[in-house]
Scaffold this active site. Structure first.
Site: not given
Length: 464
Positions: A38, A51, A114, A266-267, A307, A439
């Site tokens: 997941l 990150k 699938a 790249g992908r 993607d 500020h």
């Protein structure tokens, strides 16, 4: 699960699981099929774990510079195994959260592979046995995978992808990165901070291809200070005796020692792994599925998001597209017509962009005006010792509507959201400039850059 269902989603990444939850919110039944984990690439082997490592590297930098503030500390050293354990705990926690949301919303989650047998007919290969289902609608959210170079076959040990680089047990002494794009520079910066000697080999004429070169130059200076060796217009040719050979722009060939070689060029979409040829769905020459603004393919009842539909490959883009597909299936008037698609790069310093560059604005017929404000003139940035970088605002001269914002500097990836909202709402330079910014804060740079575009910035001199 045999027989017929209302809606099937292939892939439970940021496009797939978000679409599933939105469908359930709209009262639709949905079966979400996931082959592995997941959260997809971003949560498991992309955005989140990377990150986490980048954050650790930034913290090391802050500790190393604490002496400038009069805080005496020992030289920091990273325990990579503890850091990896922390990273894993972060990923596990977020993945559990996705599972909780799917369950709480009544999503039928199935783990399996699938494969289309025909339009809207899918075989699901589970641990038990294959099953065939048909559906009224199918959303393809199958994601992408790293591109492999013929001369650098992945072995998971020496020649690796970003996936393995995120889970290294030891800090490599010599870390060679083929590809100077986002992933290459984010992880290269982190490992350089941890102690690796990093060499980046990029085939094109600049690091971070496609990013405003003014922003890239700031990052290049930071890489040099870190001792990162970079080669642009260079072609990596192969590996021999633990060394990477590369041909430079002048024809000279170099050999770079390597303990690990990460290929990040790249992908490619996973559209070739789901039996798409049985459906008649149109793809381009790179395998990206063609969709319209409603995320519909050319085959009725089949949608695609994330993607697999092309650039930019961003988790937040996939999520928005997933919501659009779910709403269109549910009969709502929804479309992927957003004007602002922000992106962030977690280098040192960070880069964030949204909207048009000055060159893009000119190509679209605008007469752009530009306002820039340096972090070096920003009180908060000086106070925290983060003065590298600037904010650049691009606006239409006639209407003063903001067309794009591009920034490099501390926390740029957090700052970009304000101007993404401004562009989406059609805000002008005046709208941002007259909005009072507290500020001392970093977002003041946005207000000052908007004023600078009109020659009215207070804290820098007006350009002649």
């Amino acid at each position: 699960m045999e027989g017929h269902v209302q809606n099937v989603i292939i892939g439970a990444g940021f496009g797939g699981y978000v679409a599933a939850i939105r469908l359930r919110q709209l009262g639709r039944e949905v079966t979400l099929v996931e082959k592995e984990l997941l959260g997809g690439v971003c949560l498991n082997v992309g955005c989140i774990p990377s990150k986490t490592l980048v954050r650790a590297a930034r913290l090391m930098k802050q500790i190393q510079r604490a002496g400038d503030l009069g805080i005496e500390t020992a030289q920091p050293r990273v325990d990579l195994q503890k850091l990896q354990a922390w990273k894993t705990s972060v990923v596990d926690k977020l993945r559990s959260g996705v599972a909780y949301l799917c369950k709480g919303n009544g999503v039928n989650l199935v783990y399996g592979e699938a494969i289309f047998q025909a339009p809207r007919q899918i075989q699901i290969k589970t641990k038990d046995r294959p099953r065939i289902i048909t559906a009224d609608n199918v959303i393809i959210a199958a994601g992408s995978r790293p591109v492999e170079l013929p001369s650098f076959k992945f072995d998971g040990q020496f020649v690796i992808t970003t996936t393995e680089a995120l889970s290294l047990a030891e800090i490599p002494g010599n870390f060679v990165i083929i590809g100077g794009g986002v992933s290459g520079l984010e992880l290269g910066t982190a490992y350089a901070r941890f102690g690796s000697h990093v060499t980046v080999i990029e085939m094109l004429d600049q690091l971070l291809p496609g990013v405003d070169v003014e922003l890239v130059r700031v990052v290049e200076r930071s890489l040099r200070r870190l001792g990162v060796e970079t080669h642009v217009r260079a072609r990596a040719k192969g590996v021999k005796d633990g060394k990477v050979t590369a041909e430079l722009a002048d024809g000279k060939e170099i050999e770079v020692p390597a303990d690990k070689v990460m290929v990040a060029v790249g992908r490619r979409p996973n559209s070739d792994q789901i039996g798409l040829e049985t459906t008649g769905i149109k793809t381009d020459e790179s395998g990206f599925i063609q969709v319209n603004a409603h995320m519909q393919t050319n085959v009725p009842g089949i949608y695609a998001v994330g993607d697999v539909v092309g650039m930019p490959m961003l988790a937040h883009k996939a999520s928005k597209q997933g919501i659009v597909a779910a709403e269109v299936i549910s009969g709502l008037a929804s479309a992927a017509d957003f004007k602002a698609m922000p992106s962030g790069i977690w280098t040192e310093p960070e880069i964030a962009t949204v909207g048009l560059t000055e060159a893009e604005a000119k190509s679209k017929g605008y007469e752009p005006i530009v306002g820039k404000f340096p972090f070096a003139a920003l009180g908060r940035a000086v106070a925290v010792g983060e003065t590298d970088g600037f904010v650049k605002v691009v606006a239409d001269k006639k209407s003063e509507q903001i067309l794009g914002v591009h920034m490099v500097g501390a926390d740029a990836t957090d700052l970009i959201s304000e101007v993404a909202l401004a562009i989406e709402m059609g805000a002008t330079l005046k709208d941002v400039a007259v909005t009072v910014h507290p500020h001392p804060t970093l977002p003041e740079s946005l207000m000052e850059a908007a004023e600078a575009a009109k020659g009215k910035a207070i804290h820098i001199l007006k350009s002649p």
